[in-house]
Design a protein around this motif. Sequence first.
Motif, PDB file in Angstrom:
ATOM      1  N   ILE A 100       1.026  -1.245  -0.067  1.00 43.80           N
ATOM      2  CA  ILE A 100      -0.120   0.034   0.083  1.00 43.80           C
ATOM      3  C   ILE A 100       0.860   1.231  -0.026  1.00 43.80           C
ATOM      4  O   ILE A 100       2.030   1.292   0.818  1.00 43.80           O
ATOM      5  CB  ILE A 100      -1.001   0.103   1.108  1.00 43.80           C
ATOM      6  N   LEU A 101       0.564   2.071  -0.966  1.00 41.42           N
ATOM      7  CA  LEU A 101       1.211   3.461  -0.926  1.00 41.42           C
ATOM      8  C   LEU A 101       0.413   4.420  -0.136  1.00 41.42           C
ATOM      9  O   LEU A 101      -0.916   4.573  -0.445  1.00 41.42           O
ATOM     10  CB  LEU A 101       1.440   3.960  -2.395  1.00 41.42           C
ATOM     11  N   ILE A 102       1.067   5.317   0.712  1.00 42.58           N
ATOM     12  CA  ILE A 102       0.286   6.252   1.505  1.00 42.58           C
ATOM     13  C   ILE A 102       0.619   7.561   0.877  1.00 42.58           C
ATOM     14  O   ILE A 102       2.013   8.029   0.954  1.00 42.58           O
ATOM     15  CB  ILE A 102       0.490   6.278   2.984  1.00 42.58           C
ATOM     16  N   LEU A 103      -0.187   8.290   0.496  1.00 41.44           N
ATOM     17  CA  LEU A 103       0.166   9.824   0.142  1.00 41.44           C
ATOM     18  C   LEU A 103      -0.679  10.731   1.082  1.00 41.44           C
ATOM     19  O   LEU A 103      -1.755  10.359   1.652  1.00 41.44           O
ATOM     20  CB  LEU A 103      -0.987   9.982  -1.143  1.00 41.44           C
ATOM     21  N   CYS A 156       5.333  10.324   9.751  1.00 40.40           N
ATOM     22  CA  CYS A 156       5.658   9.150  10.296  1.00 40.40           C
ATOM     23  C   CYS A 156       5.107   7.839   9.726  1.00 40.40           C
ATOM     24  O   CYS A 156       5.405   6.847   9.784  1.00 40.40           O
ATOM     25  CB  CYS A 156       5.258   8.967  11.723  1.00 40.40           C
ATOM     26  N   ILE A 157       4.214   8.184   8.705  1.00 41.02           N
ATOM     27  CA  ILE A 157       3.620   7.050   8.086  1.00 41.02           C
ATOM     28  C   ILE A 157       3.606   7.128   6.502  1.00 41.02           C
ATOM     29  O   ILE A 157       3.297   6.218   5.777  1.00 41.02           O
ATOM     30  CB  ILE A 157       2.255   6.414   8.806  1.00 41.02           C
ATOM     31  N   SER A 158       3.824   8.487   6.057  1.00 39.71           N
ATOM     32  CA  SER A 158       3.641   8.597   4.642  1.00 39.71           C
ATOM     33  C   SER A 158       4.690   8.348   3.684  1.00 39.71           C
ATOM     34  O   SER A 158       5.696   8.095   4.254  1.00 39.71           O
ATOM     35  CB  SER A 158       3.093  10.171   4.391  1.00 39.71           C
ATOM     36  N   ASP A 159       4.154   7.760   2.290  1.00 38.23           N
ATOM     37  CA  ASP A 159       5.316   7.656   1.395  1.00 38.23           C
ATOM     38  C   ASP A 159       5.718   8.908   0.634  1.00 38.23           C
ATOM     39  O   ASP A 159       6.416   9.037   0.266  1.00 38.23           O
ATOM     40  CB  ASP A 159       5.044   6.489   0.542  1.00 38.23           C
ATOM     41  N   ILE A 160       4.628   9.468   0.222  1.00 37.79           N
ATOM     42  CA  ILE A 160       4.741  10.850  -0.398  1.00 37.79           C
ATOM     43  C   ILE A 160       3.855  12.032   0.217  1.00 37.79           C
ATOM     44  O   ILE A 160       2.702  11.574   0.596  1.00 37.79           O
ATOM     45  CB  ILE A 160       4.043  10.431  -1.927  1.00 37.79           C
ATOM     46  N   LEU A 175       0.745  15.483  -5.081  1.00 32.55           N
ATOM     47  CA  LEU A 175      -0.081  14.413  -5.044  1.00 32.55           C
ATOM     48  C   LEU A 175      -0.853  13.673  -6.166  1.00 32.55           C
ATOM     49  O   LEU A 175      -0.781  12.489  -6.540  1.00 32.55           O
ATOM     50  CB  LEU A 175      -1.125  14.443  -3.918  1.00 32.55           C
ATOM     51  N   ALA A 176      -1.334  14.568  -7.206  1.00 31.44           N
ATOM     52  CA  ALA A 176      -1.733  14.260  -8.365  1.00 31.44           C
ATOM     53  C   ALA A 176      -0.798  13.488  -9.361  1.00 31.44           C
ATOM     54  O   ALA A 176      -1.112  12.493  -9.863  1.00 31.44           O
ATOM     55  CB  ALA A 176      -2.580  15.475  -9.195  1.00 31.44           C
ATOM     56  N   ARG A 177       0.146  14.308  -9.282  1.00 30.11           N
ATOM     57  CA  ARG A 177       1.401  13.727 -10.147  1.00 30.11           C
ATOM     58  C   ARG A 177       1.874  12.320  -9.669  1.00 30.11           C
ATOM     59  O   ARG A 177       2.333  11.573 -10.445  1.00 30.11           O
ATOM     60  CB  ARG A 177       2.497  14.719 -10.225  1.00 30.11           C
ATOM     61  N   GLU A 178       2.250  12.202  -8.381  1.00 25.58           N
ATOM     62  CA  GLU A 178       2.651  10.926  -8.061  1.00 25.58           C
ATOM     63  C   GLU A 178       1.465   9.757  -8.131  1.00 25.58           C
ATOM     64  O   GLU A 178       1.719   8.554  -8.370  1.00 25.58           O
ATOM     65  CB  GLU A 178       2.888  11.221  -6.407  1.00 25.58           C
ATOM     66  N   ALA A 179       0.489  10.034  -7.805  1.00 24.36           N
ATOM     67  CA  ALA A 179      -0.719   9.289  -8.263  1.00 24.36           C
ATOM     68  C   ALA A 179      -0.839   8.806  -9.516  1.00 24.36           C
ATOM     69  O   ALA A 179      -1.217   7.495  -9.625  1.00 24.36           O
ATOM     70  CB  ALA A 179      -2.219   9.780  -7.823  1.00 24.36           C
ATOM     71  N   ALA A 180      -0.530   9.358 -10.484  1.00 24.47           N
ATOM     72  CA  ALA A 180      -0.344   9.139 -11.893  1.00 24.47           C
ATOM     73  C   ALA A 180       0.665   8.183 -12.320  1.00 24.47           C
ATOM     74  O   ALA A 180       0.505   7.239 -13.226  1.00 24.47           O
ATOM     75  CB  ALA A 180      -0.341  10.467 -12.880  1.00 24.47           C
ATOM     76  N   LYS A 181       1.777   8.176 -11.410  1.00 26.31           N
ATOM     77  CA  LYS A 181       2.921   7.082 -11.816  1.00 26.31           C
ATOM     78  C   LYS A 181       3.134   6.152 -11.083  1.00 26.31           C
ATOM     79  O   LYS A 181       3.946   5.224 -11.254  1.00 26.31           O
ATOM     80  CB  LYS A 181       4.294   8.019 -12.156  1.00 26.31           C
ATOM     81  N   THR A 182       2.519   6.090  -9.757  1.00 22.48           N
ATOM     82  CA  THR A 182       2.789   4.796  -9.107  1.00 22.48           C
ATOM     83  C   THR A 182       2.354   3.524  -9.416  1.00 22.48           C
ATOM     84  O   THR A 182       1.619   3.360 -10.248  1.00 22.48           O
ATOM     85  CB  THR A 182       2.154   5.027  -7.524  1.00 22.48           C
ATOM     86  N   ASP A 183       3.236   2.420  -8.939  1.00 23.05           N
ATOM     87  CA  ASP A 183       3.022   1.131  -9.374  1.00 23.05           C
ATOM     88  C   ASP A 183       2.510   0.249  -8.058  1.00 23.05           C
ATOM     89  O   ASP A 183       2.141  -0.959  -8.307  1.00 23.05           O
ATOM     90  CB  ASP A 183       3.910   0.379 -10.342  1.00 23.05           C
ATOM     91  N   VAL A 212      -9.198   8.569 -10.420  1.00 22.09           N
ATOM     92  CA  VAL A 212      -9.665   8.944 -11.645  1.00 22.09           C
ATOM     93  C   VAL A 212      -8.189   8.975 -12.364  1.00 22.09           C
ATOM     94  O   VAL A 212      -8.392   8.435 -13.626  1.00 22.09           O
ATOM     95  CB  VAL A 212      -9.834  10.590 -11.739  1.00 22.09           C
ATOM     96  N   LEU A 213      -7.037   9.309 -12.119  1.00 21.42           N
ATOM     97  CA  LEU A 213      -5.705   8.831 -12.756  1.00 21.42           C
ATOM     98  C   LEU A 213      -5.322   7.437 -12.540  1.00 21.42           C
ATOM     99  O   LEU A 213      -4.544   6.997 -13.432  1.00 21.42           O
ATOM    100  CB  LEU A 213      -4.737   9.788 -12.009  1.00 21.42           C
TER     101      LEU A 213
END
Length: 333
Positions: free
Chosen positions: A50-53, A65-69, A76-84, A102-103
């Motif tokens: 799980i990726l935490i934005l 303490c818990i977020s990745d991005i 956040l929109a940019r990161e959401a568009a490229k995560t795997d 949506v992304l």
Amino acid sequence: MGVLPEYSKEVKEATDHLYELVKDVIPRMEWEVKAPYIYRINQLKKEKNILILAHNYMTPDIFHCISDIKGDSLGLAREAAKTDADTILVCGVYFMAETTKVLSPDKRVLISDPTAGCSLADSITGADVKKLRQEHPGVPIVTYVNTTAETKAEVDICCTSGNALKIIESIDSDEILFVPDRFLCRNMQTQTDKKLIEWSKGSCEVHELFTVESINEFRAAHDGLVVIAHPECPREIVEASDFSGSTADMINFVEDRRPKKVLMVTECSMSDNLTGMYPDVEFVRPCNLCPHMKKITLENVLETMETMSPEVFVAPEVIDGAKRSVERMLEVK
Ligand code: 13P
Ligand code: SF4
């Protein structure tokens, strides 16, 4: 909920390095209650991929303490568009989780409290946008990203506070409908020759509360105070400030300029999050709390990761339209 570990030696050793960033804003006793959640959440992130934005307005325990991005809405929109990652958990408000879905429609997107709304997103609907088109035929419509996917699906392009001017200037028209934030619209109007038509019903319930009087009082009480404001603030607040920009721009300002004393005219967690990062900077309050952002807590994040719910769903026909508006925004360099 599954069994939460004690604040054991193992939990302490695994989390002590994280306490360094939050020690000025979280007392040790409170930390000992939070640390087991942080420990378990960080374990589950790996186990379940799980990726935490986390938006910049999250509380320091979530932010540091818990977020990745971490980031502003644009980041956040940019990161959401490229995560795997298979699953994305959005620590922010609902429109941010919807934008992520949506992304990345094929990914599972989670938000711990789907009632975490936004006064701007609530101020306009897709039907309102359709009506605006009829009233202003041929005028392009830009919507701030703080809107529902349904609204985004009806407009021409989105923007965030981090790229609003760039988006406005990229549009081949001298007149633009800029919705729904009337204050962001007025702040942008001072920087462009294009005529921006505002949506009178939209404002941020947090940023509209600041007053020029309180800024002046703080300046009088703190010699050399630097005041930086989010552009969702009314025009007179931005005028009374030394700099205005998105939450990420505000962080970059502090990083680059290292003011001795700074007043961040925005949501309270911004100053809390930066306190640990910039010990040489004094963060002068006041601030205002966003009640929607504050609905996301370590407790409900852990529960979401254990149950893999609540999940965010957006109707396929809405996804197509909203994706077009958000992707057009991301293509503007
Ligand atoms: P940013 O895009 O600047 O992070 O702003 C989002 C928001 O909701 C501010 O109130
Ligand atoms: Fe919406 Fe304002 Fe809260 Fe941002 S701070 S999420 S604009 S209500």
